[in-house]
Design an enzyme around this catalytic site. Structure first.
Site, PDB file in Angstrom:
ATOM      1  N   THR A 226       0.835  -1.201   0.000  1.00 10.63           N
ATOM      2  CA  THR A 226       0.000   0.000   0.000  1.00 10.63           C
ATOM      3  C   THR A 226       0.869   1.249   0.000  1.00 10.63           C
ATOM      4  O   THR A 226       2.029   1.215   0.410  1.00 10.63           O
ATOM      5  CB  THR A 226      -0.882   0.076   1.257  1.00 10.63           C
ATOM      6  N   ASP A 227       0.285   2.350  -0.420  1.00 10.15           N
ATOM      7  CA  ASP A 227       0.884   3.636  -0.105  1.00 10.15           C
ATOM      8  C   ASP A 227       0.710   3.856   1.405  1.00 10.15           C
ATOM      9  O   ASP A 227      -0.138   3.231   2.052  1.00 10.15           O
ATOM     10  CB  ASP A 227       0.223   4.752  -0.906  1.00 10.15           C
ATOM     11  N   TRP A 228       1.500   4.744   1.950  1.00 14.38           N
ATOM     12  CA  TRP A 228       1.581   4.900   3.404  1.00 14.38           C
ATOM     13  C   TRP A 228       0.270   5.424   3.982  1.00 14.38           C
ATOM     14  O   TRP A 228      -0.246   6.447   3.531  1.00 14.38           O
ATOM     15  CB  TRP A 228       2.745   5.815   3.750  1.00 14.38           C
TER      16      TRP A 228
END
Length: 868
Positions: A226-228
């Site tokens: 995932t993106d953060w």
């Protein structure tokens, strides 16, 4: 040494397997000490391997800062991108990391996109080819890349929740294509999902993306992260094929995934797939045998040199008219006696955009300083800023602040307990830190000795300004702070807390400020006191400082230009204007820069404009100035590279990777950007970038692929090894076409040229852009030399995506009149239609030198009808 993954997976408990799927910290995965599985460190990013640090916050370790993505796109140079990837692979290892969170291959759909500077191009093929080469370079050092952001993350507006509404043809032909090339040709071992939804489904739990397309169709063997802090659901992400949720603390994976498996909500096979995928990639890298590595600042001469070459290769000479019989560029130092260097970006190094791509470079060198050194004592170099353009007050620079011991920066002293407690300083001293500039922020678990709460700290530095006068002093807070200058309380952000603003990824306050008098060359004692009693991930503030203009700064700049032989005006944006987290709202240069350019040009016709920005800007003055060069955000070596090109020791090697329009209203996404009602509609479809301008015959300021040189080239007549192809039973063109294009340097200087091949269908059976880039080749030539550029067009160069029929598996009638049923194709396929195709050889989308025609013949009717 390779591990037995079957045995390792069998030995792991459900909880241990689930722990592998989420972060242990901001930049690390969980270890399983019992089985010798180490924690793996990841690092941003596109502009350099920053290490396990939060960009611009707390302690940092310097690293190589390369040019921004749009600058790299302007090089059109796959070999150079491999060299940069090779350097960043080495840099990543020096930071103790095995995963580099790069490259960014989202497209330049709108010039207002906040992360436009971070992405390569508006063209998906160019983006993909450059990314694939960069990936191969990075991964040659056993470092995994994560191509991002998958997919449709082409605006920052409501980026955590926005729904990108994209039709299937546009998705396949445009926005998925760079990812496909990065996987198929680059072999990327990681993919990062985007925050947004795609046609209603969050990308982190879109099974059609992560499993059907990425793994089954493209053959992806790596992990999906995932993106953060992206939102997702446990069951949705596990079923879709997500492998790793970052960062800590877990929100959907980790213990939540273990609980879901035990309850039966998630099949254990999905957990095993994620754990096996991560372990297999880390084993492939050799990372499962790693010992902990302390991040280091490693400054390698060869890395500096490749960054410098990349900057030079990215500069796009947009215009270079003659004045008094000769072009303004390169500058003729033999006839120069004085140079006026003007502009807000001349005296301060603007080398990168903002957000997660930010790094601590090995050095920041302003263009004015490089030019003074390069031009020597015989040429007078004078400077005027002309105007200020900062969105917020600029952070105190490292070169104006020293500790009381004489070292650069501020000394930060951290104490246990609240600031107003009756505590002995010596007894309650926790740690002492250093901050290089005015960003005085301490981070729990990032800075040694800093707890998560229940402390306070002070930062002290001696600030020496170069010019006496009134200065705006500002604070942007993460926690309550007070600022004292020479023992006088100047700003109190503690008694009354300011409201929240956009800084620090939306966690910082709005700017609060005061005006004070400072005396040149006299050290002024700045002391910042901060309360860290609240439990949060970071505490502190950013201190800004800027001289208040007196008099007419634009008139001073014009007067300087009038008495100088040449006026060099450096304008642009900053990492505040172009940053992750928000989009721009205008194409205009910030502040009074247009007015500044007009005043300087009126005072001196020998005016050169350098545009120091990562995205296109409006140029209402372009017809009135003789020379314009786009220098982007050129990384840490930008200043010396600018000197190289201005003085003619090197050719400006860049070509525009994105069109520069006359007006925002002319752009393809106008009316559909950034979004509304929770959606961003890709209403222009396939007609994005030059496809829009060329198909609709809309004038542009400078077209895609445009760029001048200090020399001249002849593009010879191309030769094709085939002028006819045939479609196969599966609607592909059989074979490929090899194009040979002789290129001759007809000038007096060494230079480079980029051969661009566009394919234009004569009478398409479905809507298609007027022409599309399908191959590029860069050649470098000495005067009078000739080199043959060889380019290849495969079947995909003529293909479009046929979405088929998602509901019944029935394809549309073929040109032969047959209707075919093919359940394998019901979700779409790449299709080549018979007909005539023009092969356009050019040096921009608007400058075509030669055209050849290829005929693609249909397969026999009975062959087409036999497909079932």
């Amino acid at each position: 040494m390779s591990r037995d993954l079957d045995a390792l997976l069998a030995d792991l408990t459900i909880e241990e397997k689930a722990s592998l799927t989420t972060g242990a910290s901001m930049w690390t995965t969980h270890a399983v000490d019992r089985l010798g599985i180490p924690s793996i460190t990841v690092t941003d990013g596109p502009a350099g391997a920053r290490g396990p640090f939060i960009p611009g916050i707390g302690s940092q370790v310097s690293t190589l800062c390369i040019p921004c993505g749009s600058a790299l796109g302007a090089t059109f140079d796959v070999d150079l991108l491999y060299e940069l990837g090779d350097a960043l692979g080495q840099q990543t290892r020096t930071k103790g990391a095995r995963v580099l969170l790069a490259p960014t291959v989202n497209l330049h759909r709108s010039p207002l996109f906040g992360r436009h500077f971070e992405c390569y191009s508006e063209d998906p093929l160019l983006s993909g080819l450059l990314a694939a080469s960069f990936i191969r370079g990075v991964q040659s050092h056993q470092v995994a890349t994560t191509v991002k952001h998958f997919v449709g993350n082409d605006a920052e507006f409501e980026r955590m929740t926005i729904d990108s509404v994209i039709d299937q043809r546009t998705l396949r032909e445009m926005y998925l294509l760079p990812f496909e090339i990065a996987v198929r040709e680059g072999g990327s071992l990681g993919i990062m999902t985007s925050y947004n939804r795609l046609n209603g489904t969050y990308c982190s739990e879109d099974q059609s993306l992560l499993t059907d397309i990425l793994r089954k169709e493209w053959g992806f063997e790596g992990f999906v992260v995932t993106d953060w802090f992206a939102g997702t659901t446990t069951a949705g992400a596990a079923k879709a094929g997500l492998d790793l949720e970052m960062p800590a603390p877990a929100r959907a994976y980790g213990r939540f995934l273990a609980e879901a498996v035990r309850s039966g909500a998630v099949d254990e096979a999905d957990l095993d797939r994620a754990a096996r995928t991560l372990l297999s990639v880390f084993d492939r890298l050799g990372a499962l045998d790693d010992d902990p590595v302390t991040p280091q600042a490693v400054d390698i001469l060869q890395h500096r040199e490749v960054a410098r070459r990349a900057a030079r290769a990215s500069f796009v000479l947009l215009k270079n008219d003659s004045v008094e019989g000769s072009p303004l560029l390169p500058m003729n130092v033999q006839t120069l006696r004085s140079v006026a260097v003007i502009g807000p970006n001349a005296g301060r190094a603007r080398i990168m955009g903002g957000g997660s791509a930010e790094v601590q470079p090995h050095h920041r060198t302003a263009i004015i300083d490089v030019l003074r050194e390069s031009l020597g004592d015989t040429i007078t170099v004078s400077y005027e800023a002309g105007c200020h353009i900062d969105k917020t007050t600029p952070t105190i620079d490292p070169d104006v602040v020293r500790t009381t011991a004489g070292d650069p920066g501020f000394t930060v002293t951290v104490y246990d307990g609240p600031a107003n407690a009756d505590l002995s300083a010596d007894e309650h001293l926790l740690t002492t830190l250093n901050r290089a500039d005015g960003r005085i922020v301490v981070v729990a678990r990032n800075d040694p000795g800093v707890p998560t709460a229940g402390f306070h700290f002070s930062a002290e530095g001696l600030v020496t300004v170069r010019q006496s006068g009134e200065y705006v002093i500002s604070l942007v807070e993460l926690s309550p702070c007070q600022l004292f200058i020479d023992d006088v309380l100047v700003i109190d952000g503690q008694t009354t807390l300011p409201p929240r603003g956009q800084a620090f990824f939306g966690l910082g306050s709005e700017e609060i400020s005061a005006t004070v008098s400072l005396i040149a060359e006299q050290p002024h004692r700045f002391v910042l006191t901060c309360d860290g009693t609240a439990k949060q991930w970071a505490h502190g503030a950013e201190i800004g400082m800027q001289l208040v203009d007196t008099g007419d700064s634009i008139q001073r700049a014009a007067d300087l230009a009038a008495r100088s032989d040449v006026a060099l005006v450096i304008v642009g944006t900053t990492d505040d204007w172009e940053s992750e987290g928000h989009d721009r709202d205008s194409l205009s240069l910030p502040g009074r820069q247009n007015e500044l350019i007009e005043a300087v040009r009126a005072a001196n016709e020998r005016t050169i404009i350098l545009i120091n920005a990562g995205s296109p800007v409006a140029m209402p003055w372009a017809d009135d100035v003789a020379a314009i060069m786009q220098i982007w955000f050129g990384g840490q070596e930008m200043g010396i590279a600018v000197s190289d090109v201005l003085l003619g020791t090197h050719d400006p090697g860049g070509r525009l990777p994105t069109s520069i329009p006359f007006r925002l209203e002319d752009t393809p996404a106008f009316g559909n950007f950034p979004g509304e009602h929770g959606q961003i509609r890709y209403g222009e479809g396939l007609l994005m970038g030059y496809r829009w301008y060329d198909s609709r015959d809309i004038p542009v300021r400078f077209p895609f692929g445009h760029g001048l040189s200090y020399t001249t080239f002849d593009i010879g007549t191309p030769e094709l090894d085939h002028y006819e192809l045939t479609t196969s039973e599966d609607h592909q063109a059989t074979g490929s076409i090899r194009i040979s294009v002789p290129v001759t340097n007809t000038g007096r200087r060494h230079g480079s040229q980029i051969v661009q091949v566009y394919v234009s269908p004569r009478d398409p059976q479905v809507h298609r852009p007027h022409q599309e880039l399908k191959a590029v080749a860069k050649v470098e030539l000495a005067p009078n030399d000739t080199e043959t550029a060889v380019l290849t067009l495969t079947s995909r160069a003529f293909a479009y995506w046929d979405p088929g029929d998602h509901y019944r598996g029935v394809l549309r009638p073929q040109i032969t009149g047959h209707t075919t049923t093919n359940h394998e194709h019901r979700h779409g396929f790449w299709r080549v239609d018979p007909g005539l195709y023009d092969i356009c050889i050019g040096t921009s989308s608007r400058e075509i030198h030669h055209t050849a025609t290829v005929a693609i013949h249909p397969a026999l009717a009975n062959d087409i009808g036999s497909e079932t």
